[in-house]
Design a protein around this motif. Sequence first.
Motif, PDB file in Angstrom:
ATOM      1  N   THR A 158      57.431  42.814  65.748  1.00  0.00           N
ATOM      2  CA  THR A 158      58.358  43.669  66.363  1.00  0.00           C
ATOM      3  C   THR A 158      58.664  43.280  67.927  1.00  0.00           C
ATOM      4  O   THR A 158      59.286  43.789  68.700  1.00  0.00           O
ATOM      5  N   GLY A 159      57.978  42.437  68.390  1.00  0.00           N
ATOM      6  CA  GLY A 159      58.158  41.515  69.801  1.00  0.00           C
ATOM      7  C   GLY A 159      59.309  40.501  69.882  1.00  0.00           C
ATOM      8  O   GLY A 159      59.621  40.084  68.755  1.00  0.00           O
ATOM      9  N   THR A 160      59.804  40.546  71.218  1.00  0.00           N
ATOM     10  CA  THR A 160      60.938  39.573  71.250  1.00  0.00           C
ATOM     11  C   THR A 160      60.378  38.313  71.617  1.00  0.00           C
ATOM     12  O   THR A 160      59.303  38.131  71.921  1.00  0.00           O
ATOM     13  N   LEU A 161      61.250  37.071  71.592  1.00  0.00           N
ATOM     14  CA  LEU A 161      60.900  35.849  71.816  1.00  0.00           C
ATOM     15  C   LEU A 161      61.000  35.437  73.091  1.00  0.00           C
ATOM     16  O   LEU A 161      62.049  35.792  73.513  1.00  0.00           O
TER      17      LEU A 161
ATOM     18  N   LEU B  49      61.909  37.995  65.192  1.00  0.00           N
ATOM     19  CA  LEU B  49      60.871  38.680  66.105  1.00  0.00           C
ATOM     20  C   LEU B  49      59.591  37.934  66.204  1.00  0.00           C
ATOM     21  O   LEU B  49      59.397  37.014  65.437  1.00  0.00           O
TER      22      LEU B  49
ATOM     23  N   SER C 256      65.573  37.220  74.195  1.00  0.00           N
ATOM     24  CA  SER C 256      65.131  38.809  74.273  1.00  0.00           C
ATOM     25  C   SER C 256      66.043  39.592  73.844  1.00  0.00           C
ATOM     26  O   SER C 256      65.913  40.947  73.366  1.00  0.00           O
ATOM     27  N   GLN C 257      67.489  39.095  73.682  1.00  0.00           N
ATOM     28  CA  GLN C 257      68.413  40.006  73.388  1.00  0.00           C
ATOM     29  C   GLN C 257      68.713  40.128  71.684  1.00  0.00           C
ATOM     30  O   GLN C 257      69.296  40.987  71.154  1.00  0.00           O
ATOM     31  N   GLN C 258      68.172  39.113  71.007  1.00  0.00           N
ATOM     32  CA  GLN C 258      68.295  39.114  69.651  1.00  0.00           C
ATOM     33  C   GLN C 258      67.409  39.793  68.732  1.00  0.00           C
ATOM     34  O   GLN C 258      66.196  39.995  69.550  1.00  0.00           O
ATOM     35  N   ASN C 259      67.549  40.392  67.659  1.00  0.00           N
ATOM     36  CA  ASN C 259      66.796  41.099  66.805  1.00  0.00           C
ATOM     37  C   ASN C 259      66.667  40.665  65.625  1.00  0.00           C
ATOM     38  O   ASN C 259      66.537  41.503  64.660  1.00  0.00           O
TER      39      ASN C 259
END
Length: 317
Positions: A42-45, A55, A49-52
């Motif tokens: 569930t964390g951003t890379l 993760l 940070s804007q892509q989903n």
Amino acid sequence: MASDSDIDRKIQLRVSNRKAYVWDVEDIATLRAKHHVCGVLTGTLPHLSQQNVFLGVPLVLLPEEVVLLLEKQLAVLIDDPAAHQPASLESLTRWNQEREESARRQIAIAEAERASEKATRLSTSEEAIRKRREREARRAAAARAKALAEGLTPEEVSVSTPVADEPRPATPSNITTTPSFTVTIPASSSELEWYNPSAHAYSTLTSARAAGVWNYPSTPFEQAKCRVYQDLWEKGNFMGGGIKFGGDFLVYPGDPLRYHSHFVATVIESPKAPLTPMEIVAHGRLGTATKKSHLFCEWDEAKQEVTYFSVEWAGFG
């Protein structure tokens, strides 16, 4: 409470707001490769940070996965908010000093390596210039000897001599270049005195429930979901959340990165629980439309066993 040896040996599940997170990448790999537990990242890379779509950490576990890991004594629960204690000014100062000292050591090592590489390049360049001058001198001497052998007088012999390399213009003194280095600063505070997981770790569901850290399962339906999940897991399957396909779990024959799920599982908490014909029809049609079989999983508390009914829509499509 869990002992320090349990914490070091087992996977640490850090609980916050009734959700269990795994932050250690090695633990995530162990859960997936060795224990068939996938969870959901569930964390951003960093820098994305804007892509989903892709993760990173932390990994969030299903509550049934948490119960399984504790009952199999593979993990411990850590009350993460309570484990973080207020830090003193002295400890913060010491921590910053250690980080700065680590950065200075890394910069010193990088500067030494850069100086060594520069000296090597300079030595190689000077050796190449020397060899080129020697070749030019030999070539000029051979040309002079050839001319004299052809009967030319010394005054008529005109052979170019090697010209010394002109020095490169020095860099203006008002232009300065600042070398840049990549320095790794540890961000973990797990070994610092303001984070004490051993004092807030629980190796059993009973102890975690008594401390108010974890209260799942708390209803007969949640208990049935845990038992069904465990039974499917013990048969060698991988499980994931099935809400997108109208069920409780998706059942994979292997790692979800390599296989499609074969079943959508719906849990029935007891043999006496109602199941309408409309539900059977809906689940059968939905499962067949998504190229899966729908699996009704009935938990019998008296017999302590799970009964499975697979439903497919015959002649559909």
